[in-house]
Scaffold this active site. Structure first.
Site, PDB file in Angstrom:
ATOM      1  N   LYS A 100       0.875  -1.174   0.000  1.00  0.00           N
ATOM      2  CA  LYS A 100       0.000   0.000   0.000  1.00  0.00           C
ATOM      3  C   LYS A 100       0.915   1.228   0.000  1.00  0.00           C
ATOM      4  O   LYS A 100       1.987   1.207   0.623  1.00  0.00           O
ATOM      5  CB  LYS A 100      -0.850  -0.078   1.269  1.00  0.00           C
ATOM      6  CG  LYS A 100      -1.949   0.933   1.434  1.00  0.00           C
ATOM      7  CD  LYS A 100      -2.734   0.632   2.725  1.00  0.00           C
ATOM      8  CE  LYS A 100      -3.868   1.586   2.984  1.00  0.00           C
ATOM      9  NZ  LYS A 100      -4.643   1.224   4.202  1.00  0.00           N
ATOM     10  N   SER A 136      -9.511   1.108   3.222  1.00  0.00           N
ATOM     11  CA  SER A 136      -8.711   1.981   2.392  1.00  0.00           C
ATOM     12  C   SER A 136      -7.672   1.232   1.563  1.00  0.00           C
ATOM     13  O   SER A 136      -7.156   1.768   0.594  1.00  0.00           O
ATOM     14  CB  SER A 136      -7.996   3.034   3.252  1.00  0.00           C
ATOM     15  OG  SER A 136      -7.145   2.397   4.179  1.00  0.00           O
ATOM     16  N   SER A 182      -9.590  -1.325   7.244  1.00  0.00           N
ATOM     17  CA  SER A 182      -8.974  -1.192   5.926  1.00  0.00           C
ATOM     18  C   SER A 182      -8.264  -2.390   5.327  1.00  0.00           C
ATOM     19  O   SER A 182      -7.920  -2.358   4.152  1.00  0.00           O
ATOM     20  CB  SER A 182      -8.020  -0.013   5.916  1.00  0.00           C
ATOM     21  OG  SER A 182      -8.765   1.153   5.821  1.00  0.00           O
TER      22      SER A 182
HETATM   23  N1  GLN Z   1     -12.818   3.408   6.840  1.00  0.00           N
HETATM   24  C1  GLN Z   1     -12.246   3.752   8.102  1.00  0.00           C
HETATM   25  C2  GLN Z   1     -11.879   5.212   8.103  1.00  0.00           C
HETATM   26  O1  GLN Z   1     -12.127   5.855   7.141  1.00  0.00           O
HETATM   27  C3  GLN Z   1     -11.065   2.916   8.407  1.00  0.00           C
HETATM   28  C4  GLN Z   1      -9.910   3.186   7.525  1.00  0.00           C
HETATM   29  C5  GLN Z   1      -8.719   2.367   7.883  1.00  0.00           C
HETATM   30  O2  GLN Z   1      -8.821   1.306   8.504  1.00  0.00           O
HETATM   31  N2  GLN Z   1      -7.581   2.875   7.509  1.00  0.00           N
HETATM   32  O3  GLN Z   1     -11.358   5.710   9.030  1.00  0.00           O
END
Ligand code: GLN
Length: 474
Positions: A77, A152, A176
């Protein structure tokens, strides 16, 4: 059949000279190019990857043992620092930033012979559930190009599902790794908090962030965890790893106590996904697991708690991007203050700004007690409730996501709807326990994931249970 054998088999074949690291890197780079339309990748690391592959092939010719991931390509990532490579976290403010050092996770993988071939797309700074918050582009779901891959770590998950590499790395602050794994039909593990060093990974919510593998199978994910995990002097929150290998997946179903987490199987769960999950539960039961319903009564508060604590930590972590030290800097600014303000105004996207504002608000004097402190109190309550349930059962299970992969654009204009995509996932981050998403079938041709949660540090047993599920639904 995937074009990639099991990771352990690839490494063994490379080590034995039956496959070359160079061949694997070329195959990965070709697949990335052939499937560019899915927009999973931000940048490929062709030159570095080819050089490393040639070195590995050379060492093997000399009879050296290269390691447990010899010649295995992978994708990180783009919030992981990879030495000498661009690291943007999919944010304009980091454009042009080249990593001066490398994350511990990547160091450990490389030390065992793995080769990073590309950096994957994400929601900028990992804020989001769909990759639509990427400042660059949205990744498409490998099963339906009109839908999101989850986020994400959507680029990482799509890349694995598209067979660009045998595994990818993601980060999970509230969902994520698990959500994109579920949406792309692969395995995604969020390990126990602290099991994998966060050093060299762009920080989001430091008390929640965990690094996890995305892979086609539980065995592959377990091997990657085994290599990455353990204490690291560069991250004070890291914990000791298990003495047994995380690849030792002998969890027995007979007599295993598994709780169906009521709050993660509520009326919000889509009917098709529910059917797949219930079929998997029936198979676990038939194989000897003791299944009962359990409840974490304060779970309905977890998303609200997360969206106070996470932005609070985000607002602090993002303060370092001031246009002076990293990436983008506004060149029209006349004074230092203007440079800070304009660099941040132009460099951050909407969602980052939203979180900075919410986070600063909940931490500000006069509001701190009402928001941040209260959220911390509920976090402790959740920890106690999880502990109580884990006194009765060994594992919990439920849906990963209430819905199948949603359409691109469907939630992008409504942050609250986007936040609700994580309804069933932030609990594990707040409490620090490991959780995994395992594919359990398809509903309307879209993949469905089952979420399994274990006690703190039960990562190995959790992977073992996930492997049993994988065998049962095969
Ligand atoms: N979707 C969640 C957020 O927007 C978690 C994102 C993540 O785990 N990085 O914070």
């Amino acid at each position: 059949m995937s074009q990639w054998p099991a990771i352990a088999d690839i490494a063994a074949a490379v080590q034995a000279g039956k496959m070359s690291a160079t061949e694997n890197v070329e195959k990965a780079l070709k697949t990335i190019a052939d499937k560019a339309e899915y927009k999973a990748i931000i940048v490929t690391l062709d030159e570095n990857a080819r050089r490393r592959a040639a070195e590995i092939d050379e060492r093997i010719k000399k009879g050296e043992n290269v390691g447990r991931l010899a010649g295995v390509p992978f994708i990180a990532k783009d919030n992981f620092l990879v030495f000498g490579a661009d690291t943007t976290a999919a944010s304009n403010i980091l454009k042009g930033f080249v990593a001066p050092y490398q994350s511990t996770a990547i160091n450990k993988l490389e030390a065992e012979g793995a080769i990073c071939v590309a950096k994957a797309n994400l929601d900028a700074f990992a804020h989001g559930s769909s990759t639509e918050n990427s400042d660059f582009f949205t990744t498409l779901n490998p099963y339906d190009k009109t839908r999101v891959p989850g986020g994400s770590s959507g680029g990482s998950a799509a890349a694995v599902a598209l067979e660009m590499a045998p595994f990818a790395l993601g980060t999970d602050t509230g969902s994520s790794v698990r959500l994109p794994a579920a949406f792309c039909g692969i395995v995604g593990l969020k390990p126990t908090y602290g099991l994998v060093s966060r050093s060299g990974v762009v920080a989001m919510g430091s008390s929640l962030d965990v690094i996890g593998p995305l892979a086609a199978t539980v065995d592959d994910a377990a091997l990657v965890l085994d290599v990455m995990s353990g204490k690291d002097a560069l991250d004070g929150t890291t914990i000791d790893r298990d003495e047994s290998a995380y690849t030792d997946l002998g969890t027995e179903l007979k007599g295993l106590k598994i709780g169906i987490l009521k709050e993660y199987m509520d009326e919000n769960v889509d009917a098709g996904a529910r059917k797949n999950i219930e079929d998997a539960i029936a198979k676990l039961k038939a194989a000897g697991a003791e299944i009962k319903e359990v409840s974490v009564p304060s779970m309905h508060l977890s998303l609200a708690v997360y969206y106070i604590l996470c932005p609070a930590e985000v607002s602090s972590n993002l303060s370092r991007y001031d246009g002076q030290r990293y990436g983008y800097s506004d060149t029209n600014a006349k004074t230092l203050d203007d440079s800070y303000n304009q660099s941040r105004s132009n460099g951050f996207g909407k969602e980052a700004k939203r979180r900075i504002m919410i986070g600063t608000y909940v931490l500000s004097s006069g509001y701190y007690d009402a928001y941040y402190k209260k959220a911390q109190t509920v976090r402790t309550k959740l920890i106690n409730e999880f502990n109580k349930v884990f006194g009765e059962v060994d594992f919990m299970l439920g849906a990963v996501s209430p819905t199948p992969p949603f359409k691109i654009g469907e939630k992008a204009g409504d942050p609250l709807q986007m936040y609700l995509a994580d309804l069933f996932m932030t609990g594990a981050n707040l409490v620090g326990v490991p959780a995994i998403s395992v594919p359990v079938g398809f509903s309307d041709d879209l993949p469905v994931g089952l979420q399994l949660l274990g006690r703190q540090r039960s990562d190995r047993q959790l992977l073992g249970l996930a492997k049993r599920v994988e065998e049962l639904v095969a």
